[in-house]
Design an enzyme around this catalytic site. Structure first.
Site, PDB file in Angstrom:
ATOM      1  N   LEU A 175      12.617   6.032  -7.747  1.00 25.68           N
ATOM      2  CA  LEU A 175      13.027   7.406  -8.053  1.00 25.68           C
ATOM      3  C   LEU A 175      13.113   7.597  -9.567  1.00 25.68           C
ATOM      4  O   LEU A 175      12.794   8.660 -10.098  1.00 25.68           O
ATOM      5  CB  LEU A 175      14.383   7.706  -7.394  1.00 25.68           C
ATOM      6  CG  LEU A 175      14.784   9.172  -7.380  1.00 25.68           C
ATOM      7  CD1 LEU A 175      13.830  10.009  -6.536  1.00 25.68           C
ATOM      8  CD2 LEU A 175      16.213   9.357  -6.869  1.00 25.68           C
ATOM      9  N   THR A 234      -6.209  -3.097   5.969  1.00 24.46           N
ATOM     10  CA  THR A 234      -6.237  -4.549   5.986  1.00 24.46           C
ATOM     11  C   THR A 234      -6.505  -4.978   7.437  1.00 24.46           C
ATOM     12  O   THR A 234      -6.693  -4.133   8.320  1.00 24.46           O
ATOM     13  CB  THR A 234      -4.945  -5.146   5.398  1.00 24.46           C
ATOM     14  OG1 THR A 234      -5.144  -6.551   5.213  1.00 24.46           O
ATOM     15  CG2 THR A 234      -3.729  -4.907   6.291  1.00 24.46           C
ATOM     16  N   THR A 249      -0.974  -8.492  -7.113  1.00 19.51           N
ATOM     17  CA  THR A 249      -1.840  -9.602  -6.720  1.00 19.51           C
ATOM     18  C   THR A 249      -3.113  -9.632  -7.551  1.00 19.51           C
ATOM     19  O   THR A 249      -3.544 -10.677  -8.023  1.00 19.51           O
ATOM     20  CB  THR A 249      -2.181  -9.497  -5.212  1.00 19.51           C
ATOM     21  OG1 THR A 249      -0.973  -9.666  -4.487  1.00 19.51           O
ATOM     22  CG2 THR A 249      -3.162 -10.571  -4.768  1.00 19.51           C
ATOM     23  N   THR A 250      -3.718  -8.459  -7.760  1.00 22.44           N
ATOM     24  CA  THR A 250      -5.022  -8.447  -8.441  1.00 22.44           C
ATOM     25  C   THR A 250      -4.964  -7.829  -9.838  1.00 22.44           C
ATOM     26  O   THR A 250      -5.941  -7.907 -10.579  1.00 22.44           O
ATOM     27  CB  THR A 250      -6.041  -7.633  -7.614  1.00 22.44           C
ATOM     28  OG1 THR A 250      -5.508  -6.312  -7.437  1.00 22.44           O
ATOM     29  CG2 THR A 250      -6.295  -8.269  -6.264  1.00 22.44           C
ATOM     30  N   LYS A 291       8.878  -3.417  -1.260  1.00 21.94           N
ATOM     31  CA  LYS A 291       9.450  -4.182  -0.131  1.00 21.94           C
ATOM     32  C   LYS A 291      10.152  -5.438  -0.632  1.00 21.94           C
ATOM     33  O   LYS A 291      11.247  -5.774  -0.179  1.00 21.94           O
ATOM     34  CB  LYS A 291       8.328  -4.576   0.861  1.00 21.94           C
ATOM     35  CG  LYS A 291       7.643  -3.380   1.505  1.00 21.94           C
ATOM     36  CD  LYS A 291       6.489  -3.804   2.387  1.00 21.94           C
ATOM     37  CE  LYS A 291       5.297  -4.335   1.629  1.00 21.94           C
ATOM     38  NZ  LYS A 291       4.577  -3.355   0.807  1.00 21.94           N
ATOM     39  N   GLY A 320       1.315   0.341   0.937  1.00 23.98           N
ATOM     40  CA  GLY A 320       1.737  -0.925   0.331  1.00 23.98           C
ATOM     41  C   GLY A 320       2.344  -0.705  -1.048  1.00 23.98           C
ATOM     42  O   GLY A 320       2.343   0.409  -1.583  1.00 23.98           O
ATOM     43  N   ASP A 321       2.939  -1.782  -1.586  1.00 26.84           N
ATOM     44  CA  ASP A 321       3.542  -1.767  -2.923  1.00 26.84           C
ATOM     45  C   ASP A 321       4.664  -0.735  -3.067  1.00 26.84           C
ATOM     46  O   ASP A 321       4.866  -0.157  -4.132  1.00 26.84           O
ATOM     47  CB  ASP A 321       2.470  -1.514  -4.006  1.00 26.84           C
ATOM     48  CG  ASP A 321       1.382  -2.555  -3.970  1.00 26.84           C
ATOM     49  OD1 ASP A 321       1.679  -3.708  -3.610  1.00 26.84           O
ATOM     50  OD2 ASP A 321       0.232  -2.224  -4.302  1.00 26.84           O
ATOM     51  N   GLY A 324       1.672  -8.872  -2.601  1.00 26.14           N
ATOM     52  CA  GLY A 324       2.318  -9.255  -3.860  1.00 26.14           C
ATOM     53  C   GLY A 324       3.672  -8.580  -3.862  1.00 26.14           C
ATOM     54  O   GLY A 324       3.762  -7.361  -4.005  1.00 26.14           O
ATOM     55  N   HIS A 325       4.723  -9.343  -3.612  1.00 25.05           N
ATOM     56  CA  HIS A 325       6.070  -8.778  -3.510  1.00 25.05           C
ATOM     57  C   HIS A 325       6.881  -9.201  -4.723  1.00 25.05           C
ATOM     58  O   HIS A 325       7.093 -10.383  -4.955  1.00 25.05           O
ATOM     59  CB  HIS A 325       6.737  -9.222  -2.198  1.00 25.05           C
ATOM     60  CG  HIS A 325       6.058  -8.677  -0.980  1.00 25.05           C
ATOM     61  ND1 HIS A 325       6.519  -8.885   0.290  1.00 25.05           N
ATOM     62  CD2 HIS A 325       4.952  -7.897  -0.846  1.00 25.05           C
ATOM     63  CE1 HIS A 325       5.715  -8.263   1.153  1.00 25.05           C
ATOM     64  NE2 HIS A 325       4.761  -7.677   0.477  1.00 25.05           N
ATOM     65  N   GLN A 362       1.954  -5.236   3.140  1.00 21.72           N
ATOM     66  CA  GLN A 362       1.121  -4.018   3.144  1.00 21.72           C
ATOM     67  C   GLN A 362       1.940  -2.793   3.583  1.00 21.72           C
ATOM     68  O   GLN A 362       3.120  -2.733   3.302  1.00 21.72           O
ATOM     69  CB  GLN A 362      -0.136  -4.208   4.009  1.00 21.72           C
ATOM     70  CG  GLN A 362      -1.159  -5.171   3.402  1.00 21.72           C
ATOM     71  CD  GLN A 362      -0.866  -6.632   3.659  1.00 21.72           C
ATOM     72  OE1 GLN A 362      -0.648  -7.049   4.783  1.00 21.72           O
ATOM     73  NE2 GLN A 362      -0.852  -7.441   2.615  1.00 21.72           N
TER      74      GLN A 362
HETATM   75  P1  GDP Z   1       5.857  -4.571  -2.562  1.00 22.40           P
HETATM   76  O1  GDP Z   1       4.478  -5.093  -2.385  1.00 22.40           O
HETATM   77  O2  GDP Z   1       6.175  -3.475  -1.597  1.00 22.40           O
HETATM   78  O3  GDP Z   1       6.898  -5.656  -2.563  1.00 22.40           O
HETATM   79  O4  GDP Z   1       5.891  -3.892  -4.009  1.00 22.40           O
HETATM   80  P2  GDP Z   1       5.288  -4.525  -5.364  1.00 22.40           P
HETATM   81  O5  GDP Z   1       6.172  -5.597  -5.834  1.00 22.40           O
HETATM   82  O6  GDP Z   1       3.836  -4.815  -5.193  1.00 22.40           O
HETATM   83  O7  GDP Z   1       5.324  -3.258  -6.297  1.00 22.40           O
HETATM   84  C1  GDP Z   1       6.510  -2.609  -6.610  1.00 22.40           C
HETATM   85  C2  GDP Z   1       6.670  -2.614  -8.145  1.00 22.40           C
HETATM   86  O8  GDP Z   1       7.668  -1.702  -8.503  1.00 22.40           O
HETATM   87  C3  GDP Z   1       7.108  -3.951  -8.675  1.00 22.40           C
HETATM   88  O9  GDP Z   1       6.626  -4.105  -9.974  1.00 22.40           O
HETATM   89  C4  GDP Z   1       8.639  -3.828  -8.668  1.00 22.40           C
HETATM   90  O10 GDP Z   1       9.257  -4.681  -9.624  1.00 22.40           O
HETATM   91  C5  GDP Z   1       8.795  -2.387  -9.064  1.00 22.40           C
HETATM   92  N1  GDP Z   1       9.967  -1.688  -8.519  1.00 22.40           N
HETATM   93  C6  GDP Z   1      10.540  -1.828  -7.297  1.00 22.40           C
HETATM   94  N2  GDP Z   1      11.522  -0.910  -7.133  1.00 22.40           N
HETATM   95  C7  GDP Z   1      11.549  -0.190  -8.276  1.00 22.40           C
HETATM   96  C8  GDP Z   1      12.325   0.930  -8.719  1.00 22.40           C
HETATM   97  O11 GDP Z   1      13.175   1.468  -8.015  1.00 22.40           O
HETATM   98  N3  GDP Z   1      12.052   1.412  -9.959  1.00 22.40           N
HETATM   99  C9  GDP Z   1      11.095   0.888 -10.768  1.00 22.40           C
HETATM  100  N4  GDP Z   1      10.896   1.427 -11.955  1.00 22.40           N
HETATM  101  N5  GDP Z   1      10.364  -0.160 -10.384  1.00 22.40           N
HETATM  102  C10 GDP Z   1      10.571  -0.677  -9.157  1.00 22.40           C
HETATM  103  P1  IMO Z   2       1.808  -5.566  -0.400  1.00 24.82           P
HETATM  104  O1  IMO Z   2       2.395  -6.425   0.673  1.00 24.82           O
HETATM  105  C1  IMO Z   2      -1.310  -2.728  -1.511  1.00 24.82           C
HETATM  106  C2  IMO Z   2      -5.262  -3.313   0.286  1.00 24.82           C
HETATM  107  C3  IMO Z   2      -6.417  -3.738  -0.603  1.00 24.82           C
HETATM  108  C4  IMO Z   2      -7.574  -3.073   0.130  1.00 24.82           C
HETATM  109  C5  IMO Z   2      -7.177  -3.229   1.595  1.00 24.82           C
HETATM  110  C6  IMO Z   2      -7.827  -4.418   2.284  1.00 24.82           C
HETATM  111  O2  IMO Z   2       1.978  -6.100  -1.766  1.00 24.82           O
HETATM  112  O3  IMO Z   2       2.248  -4.146  -0.253  1.00 24.82           O
HETATM  113  P2  IMO Z   2      -7.395  -7.052   2.150  1.00 24.82           P
HETATM  114  O4  IMO Z   2      -7.452  -7.987   0.986  1.00 24.82           O
HETATM  115  O5  IMO Z   2      -6.086  -6.996   2.836  1.00 24.82           O
HETATM  116  O6  IMO Z   2      -8.533  -7.243   3.113  1.00 24.82           O
HETATM  117  O7  IMO Z   2      -7.655  -5.596   1.501  1.00 24.82           O
HETATM  118  O8  IMO Z   2      -5.774  -3.383   1.612  1.00 24.82           O
HETATM  119  N1  IMO Z   2      -4.064  -4.195   0.232  1.00 24.82           N
HETATM  120  C7  IMO Z   2      -2.912  -3.861  -0.352  1.00 24.82           C
HETATM  121  N2  IMO Z   2      -2.581  -2.772  -1.070  1.00 24.82           N
HETATM  122  N3  IMO Z   2      -0.385  -3.664  -1.265  1.00 24.82           N
HETATM  123  C8  IMO Z   2      -0.700  -4.762  -0.525  1.00 24.82           C
HETATM  124  O9  IMO Z   2       0.225  -5.656  -0.120  1.00 24.82           O
HETATM  125  C9  IMO Z   2      -2.023  -4.915  -0.073  1.00 24.82           C
HETATM  126  N4  IMO Z   2      -2.671  -5.862   0.645  1.00 24.82           N
HETATM  127  C10 IMO Z   2      -3.920  -5.389   0.840  1.00 24.82           C
HETATM  128  O10 IMO Z   2      -6.261  -3.251  -1.909  1.00 24.82           O
HETATM  129  O11 IMO Z   2      -7.590  -1.693  -0.151  1.00 24.82           O
HETATM  130 MG    MG Z   3       2.758  -5.452  -3.541  1.00 21.63          MG
END
Ligand code: GDP
Ligand code: IMO
Ligand code: MG
Length: 424
Positions: free
Chosen positions: A330, A237, A298-299, A16, A12-13, A40-41, A222
């Site tokens: 990158l 999850t 998210t958290t 996306k 995750g994170d 949390g996107h 995720q």
């Molecule tokens: P998601 O859950 O997959 O949508 O990812 P998140 O938003 O939770 O986490 C990605 C984090 O990296 C966010 O704070 C974005 O703003 C940031 N981000 C995404 N792409 C890039 C990148 O290429 N470079 C940097 N420095 N930050 C990025």
């Molecule tokens: P995005 O879409 C990263 C993790 C939690 C925990 C496990 C189970 O932003 O990539 P849950 O609340 O789903 O029962 O928790 O999954 N987790 C994530 N980690 N990015 C997420 O979503 C996540 N959603 C859940 O931290 O380890």
């Molecule tokens: Mg996220």
């Protein structure tokens, strides 16, 4: 019938939200197919950062229709907060958001039970958004769906039946106060009035749109290693973020999928507990966390950080059918002189053929590394692939070789425009 699925390839994170926002410029529909407000996107447009939990990341492109599919578990309070946040930025979502009538609702007891279970036996490190308990009810066939909000009698009966059981658990196991039926009914009827305009049969809508040759992104939440079936169970999850989940979570046929893109962070992170073979500790981990601003969207929890793991991404490619990668963040590696990359795993002296998903082997294995030279150059203003430093291209090429997946998109910053396309 072009459906392009976007999946998280690690834990995750991966970015996306950023990539879906960027790609949605050229599509008609963006649909979320699983998970809930645990996601949390992040989307960054100009100086403004937006964090979405339930609403698809296509919402910032005004011609895009956003769909929350039947596979998503919807917390109406979180949804309304998000709608309000978007409205406060002047975004008109009227007629642009559709929510499946078959999506299950997150109820107050789901969030409470999620937190209580974690407090008593904090094994998973969940987001506390009620995800696990809501999917438990869905699969035990006691869940309450959005369609149930329409009929007061049905809603009352279902809430009462659920509370009879949940209150016993709350009181007898956790020593908590019982929840009141009437309070919940009132609250959810109020929610119904506010979300009613968005609710529809989204599978019907999507299949009709596909017949009309409309284009669509299916946005996973995720990542593959958090998948209930294919992830590092039990540290996962409770849904299927992998590409197959897009069909069941939206009610579209597998034959509609024409492309699968894996979002791959240029290193690895994980929030919550569970095995993480290439995890770093101490100063190296702190540096990656600081450079990458690795704190949960998210958290707010600090994300665990480690090197790129090609064994893991190869596995992810297999269970998702990933055809191309979007390599994100990158730019975060730009200050390193050398960058280790995990090429495979050794366990008891033997090289493993595939990613093990059991805790015992994951905890014992030894990652094998090779070291690539860093480029020591800022990437954030680069817009053409050919302008990337030679060593950054070398890094990308090595990731392609090790994972067996071609890279098509390289993200060099959080902003929408900090995105480089590689010609293929
Ligand atoms: P998601 O859950 O997959 O949508 O990812 P998140 O938003 O939770 O986490 C990605 C984090 O990296 C966010 O704070 C974005 O703003 C940031 N981000 C995404 N792409 C890039 C990148 O290429 N470079 C940097 N420095 N930050 C990025
Ligand atoms: P995005 O879409 C990263 C993790 C939690 C925990 C496990 C189970 O932003 O990539 P849950 O609340 O789903 O029962 O928790 O999954 N987790 C994530 N980690 N990015 C997420 O979503 C996540 N959603 C859940 O931290 O380890
Ligand atoms: Mg996220």
């Amino acid at each position: 019938m072009p459906v392009h699925v976007i999946v998280g390839s690690q834990w995750g994170d991966e970015g996306k939200g950023k990539i879906v926002d960027h790609l949605s410029e050229n599509v008609d529909i963006v649909a979320r197919y699983q998970g809930g407000a645990n996601a949390g996107h992040t989307v960054v447009i100009g100086q403004q950062e937006y964090i979405l939990h339930l609403i698809p990341s296509g919402i910032f492109n005004e011609n895009v229709i956003c769909v929350i599919g039947n596979g998503v578990v919807v917390d109406p309070a979180a949804l309304l907060e998000e709608i309000e946040m978007l409205r406060s930025f002047g975004l008109d979502i009227k007629k642009r958001l559709l929510i499946s009538h078959n999506a299950h609702l997150i109820m107050p007891y789901h969030k409470l039970l999620d937190r209580l279970r974690e407090e008593q036996n904090s094994r998973i490190g969940t987001t506390g958004r009620g995800i696990g308990p809501a999917y438990i009810d869905k699969f035990s066939r006691t869940g309450i769906r959005i369609v149930d909000l329409l009929d007061r009698e049905v809603l009352c009966k279902k809430i009462k039946t659920n509370l009879e059981e949940k209150n016993k658990v709350l009181k007898q196991i956790y020593g908590e106060e019982e929840l009141q039926v009437d309070d919940i009914i009132e609250q959810y009827q109020e929610f119904d009035k506010l979300i009613d305009e968005f609710v529809t049969d989204t599978s019907f809508y999507l299949n009709n749109a596909l017949k009309e040759n409309k284009t669509m992104l299916a946005e996973g939440a995720q990542g593959a290693l958090l998948d209930i079936d294919h992830g590092t169970y039990p540290y996962v999850t409770s849904s299927n973020p992998t590409s197959g989940g897009a069909c069941t979570g939206l009610g579209i046929p597998p034959t509609a999928i024409t492309k699968i893109t894996g979002i791959v962070k240029a290193y690895t992170t994980r929030v919550g507990n569970g095995p993480f073979p290439t995890e770093l500790f101490g100063e190296e981990s702190d540096l990656l966390r600081r450079w990458g601003n690795e704190f949960g969207a998210t958290t707010g929890r600090p994300r665990r950080c480690g090197w790129f793991d090609a064994m893991l991404v190869r596995y992810s490619a297999r269970v998702n059918g990933i055809q191309e990668m979007a390599i994100t963040k990158l730019d975060v590696l730009s200050d390193l002189s050398e960058i280790p990359v995990c090429t495979g795993y050794r366990l008891n002296g033997k090289i493993l053929k595939t990613f093990p998903t059991d805790e015992k082997r994951l905890d014992k294995l030894e990652p094998m590394y090779e070291t690539l030279p860093g480029w020591k150059q800022t990437l954030t203003e680069i817009t053409q692939y050919s302008d990337l430093p030679e060593r950054a291209i070398q890094y990308i090429t090595r990731l392609e070789e090790l994972t067996g997946i071609p890279a098509r998109i390289i993200s060099v910053g959080a902003r929408r425009d900090q995105t480089v396309f590689k010609d293929v």
